[in-house]
Every structure is written in C-alpha cells, then in structure tokens.
Scaffold this active site. Structure first.
Site, short mmCIF file in Angstrom:
data_model
loop_
_atom_site.label_atom_id
_atom_site.label_comp_id
_atom_site.label_asym_id
_atom_site.label_seq_id
_atom_site.Cartn_x
_atom_site.Cartn_y
_atom_site.Cartn_z
N ASP A 118 32.02 2.81 -14.79
CA ASP A 118 31.82 4.01 -15.59
C ASP A 118 33.03 4.90 -15.36
O ASP A 118 33.18 5.49 -14.30
CB ASP A 118 30.53 4.71 -15.14
CG ASP A 118 30.29 6.02 -15.87
OD1 ASP A 118 31.13 6.39 -16.72
OD2 ASP A 118 29.28 6.67 -15.58
N ASN A 160 33.81 7.51 -17.23
CA ASN A 160 33.56 8.87 -17.72
C ASN A 160 34.73 9.37 -18.55
O ASN A 160 35.07 10.56 -18.53
CB ASN A 160 33.22 9.82 -16.57
CG ASN A 160 31.73 9.81 -16.24
OD1 ASN A 160 30.89 9.92 -17.12
ND2 ASN A 160 31.40 9.66 -14.96
N ASN A 172 26.08 1.18 -15.55
CA ASN A 172 25.63 2.37 -14.82
C ASN A 172 24.11 2.42 -15.00
O ASN A 172 23.62 2.70 -16.09
CB ASN A 172 26.30 3.64 -15.37
CG ASN A 172 25.81 4.89 -14.65
OD1 ASN A 172 24.65 4.98 -14.26
ND2 ASN A 172 26.70 5.86 -14.47
N GLU A 219 25.98 4.36 -9.98
CA GLU A 219 24.87 5.30 -9.81
C GLU A 219 23.61 4.60 -9.32
O GLU A 219 22.52 4.77 -9.89
CB GLU A 219 24.60 6.09 -11.11
CG GLU A 219 25.63 7.19 -11.33
CD GLU A 219 25.10 8.33 -12.18
OE1 GLU A 219 24.56 9.29 -11.59
OE2 GLU A 219 25.22 8.27 -13.42
N ASP A 274 20.85 5.87 -19.22
CA ASP A 274 21.56 6.47 -20.37
C ASP A 274 22.81 5.65 -20.75
O ASP A 274 23.40 5.91 -21.79
CB ASP A 274 21.89 7.95 -20.14
CG ASP A 274 22.44 8.26 -18.77
OD1 ASP A 274 22.46 7.38 -17.89
OD2 ASP A 274 22.87 9.42 -18.56
N HIS A 275 23.16 4.66 -19.94
CA HIS A 275 24.30 3.78 -20.23
C HIS A 275 23.83 2.37 -20.60
O HIS A 275 22.84 1.88 -20.05
CB HIS A 275 25.20 3.64 -19.00
CG HIS A 275 25.89 4.89 -18.58
ND1 HIS A 275 27.22 5.11 -18.77
CD2 HIS A 275 25.41 6.00 -17.95
CE1 HIS A 275 27.55 6.30 -18.28
NE2 HIS A 275 26.47 6.86 -17.78
N ASP A 320 32.27 3.41 -20.61
CA ASP A 320 32.19 2.33 -19.61
C ASP A 320 33.12 1.22 -20.08
O ASP A 320 33.07 0.81 -21.24
CB ASP A 320 30.75 1.82 -19.50
CG ASP A 320 29.79 2.92 -19.09
OD1 ASP A 320 29.53 3.04 -17.88
OD2 ASP A 320 29.34 3.68 -19.98
#
Length: 257
Positions: A145, A147, A7, A34, A245-246, A216
């Site tokens: 991802d 989530n 991501n 994303e 952030d991933h 993930d």
DNA sequence: ATGGTAGAAACTCTA
C-alpha cells in the site's frame, strides 16, 4: 510465481476472507499490510493449515506487515537499516530467488500534517535503501500500500483530488523516484480498463459509486519486469460483508523467475 | 461547513 499484495485493515477481522481468497486465487507470495496485530497474536496455525509460511512484523492497533509464501522465505529484514522506527511498515525476504519487499507507506493524513512530512521522509529513506538492495538482489518486487495514486487515470476525480494527500505532487514525485530506480509498475505493463482502482473510502458509498483510487502497487525491478506475464486488481473481496477498504493486486511472473 | 464509515480500544486516533 504469483505475487499478491493486500491491505487487509485488521488481519483479525479479515482472516476468514483471506483464507477463502488464498484457496480461490492460489498465490505463491502474499504481502499483507495493516495487520494491526502484535507478533504474538499472528494467526500462524491458520496460515500454516492453508499451506503458507508466514513472516510478520506487527504492533498493536496500527500498521503491521506480513509476507505469506508457499516456499520458505529467507534473509528477512523488518525495518530499514539505520532507521529504528516503532511503526511496523516494512518487511523484506527472499522467496524462490526473488527479493520480496512488503511496504505499508504512511498515509500522510493531510498535506499540512506532520504525518505528511513523515510520509515523504519515509519514502526517501525507502528509495535510498532500495538502491543498495537492488544491487544485492536484481530480481526484486516492491509490493504494498503506497498511499499514492501515481497518475490522473488512477484517481476517479483528479480535479477534486489535485493537491490532496494521496495525489499531491510531492507524493507523486516520490513515486517517480522509485520508478527512476528501474522499477516498473507491473499493472501498467498491460492494457487495463479505465477506472481501475484498489481503494475506496468506506464512507459515502464510495465503492458502489466507483469513487476509488489506485494506491496499491506491485513494482518489479528492471531484471524481473520482463518476466511479468500479467497484473490485475481483484475487486471481488471488496464486495464481501465487512470488507477491507482495499482490494488485492496480483502479478504473475514467469515460472522459475 | 465538514460530514460520512470502519477498526482498535477505551473515547479518541488513524485511515
């Protein structure tokens, strides 16, 4: 075949980091989430120059998925059949005899949000469709991802996260329903260090404080999982200036699989 | 009691 998921949280911002990472890790297939780019703005020239073909399904501002591959990808699918969704979250294609499914599961925001209901509905639709897709394509990878942190060991502080979005029981049950299709969590096929995470909030210095979640995942079908040779999280890109952030996850499958 | 950061875009929403 080396398959990765990342991501990138804006491909426009992260493109130089992605290109560096492709050179360094040499994956055969990369699932991106994303991207936050309309298809007309996808950086095809830069990706091509790096030696990858790209399939993409994007939109402005939010969501957006892509599959990069060294070999050609065929039979693309850009949405769950019968589910006309303006949110671009799914892309599937076949590469080297393996069905690659790239998913950006809705975040859900909070358990009392409409977005949480949408997340659970979306996961149910994905699971239903995958049942049929696995019949057509026994060798399949579901990478993306999710989530969802599936287990307590995937959360830095499971007590604090109990009942919260990303770790609530209904989400974890939805993850188990994916496993019930025969899919295996490739990361858990191997011994892993405690505190292995793929996402750290940008806020409160979460990365430095190791306050992460493993959300993930690369799931491999029953026919493909026995050919999985390794799976790891590459946290190095999380140390970059202006990081996503991933962190990426990379799984290695037997050549010819 | 609800912040803190990042990205996109246009000031607020999403994560």
């Amino acid at each position: 075949m080396r398959v990765a998921t990342w991501n990138v949280n804006s491909l426009k911002v992260r493109l130089p980091q992605l290109l560096d990472w492709l050179r360094l890790r040499q994956p055969d297939v990369v699932c991106l989430q994303e991207t936050k780019l309309e298809d007309a703005k996808f950086p095809t020239a830069e990706i091509d120059a790096a030696g990858y073909r790209a399939l993409y399904c994007g939109q402005k501002t939010y969501n957006g998925v892509a599959i990069l591959s060294r070999d050609p990808a065929t039979d693309p699918l850009t949405a769950l059949p019968g589910r006309a969704d303006e949110q671009k979250r799914l892309l599937a294609a076949s590469v080297g005899g393996v069905r690659i499914v790239c998913a950006y599961v809705p975040n859900g925001q909070s358990v009392d949000s409409d977005k949480y209901r949408y997340k659970l509905d979306w996961l149910a639709a994905l699971t239903g469709w995958l049942g049929a897709e696995l019949v057509r394509h026994p060798k399949l990878v579901l990478a993306g991802d999710y989530n969802i942190a599936p287990e307590e060991r995937d959360v830095h502080d499971p007590r604090a996260w109990e009942g919260q979005v990303l770790f609530s029981a209904p989400e974890r049950e939805a993850f188990q329903r994916l496993l019930a299709l025969g899919l295996k969590d490739s990361f858990r096929l191997f011994e892993q260090a405690p505190g292995s995470f793929t996402w750290w909030d940008y806020r409160l210095n979460a990365f430095r404080r190791k306050l992460g979640l493993r959300i993930d995942h690369i799931l491999a079908s029953e026919a493909l999982a026995p050919l999985c040779r390794a799976c790891s999280i590459d946290i190095e890109p999380r140390r970059n200036e202006r990081p996503s952030d991933h962190a990426p996850v990379v799984a290695e499958f037997e050549p010819g699989s």
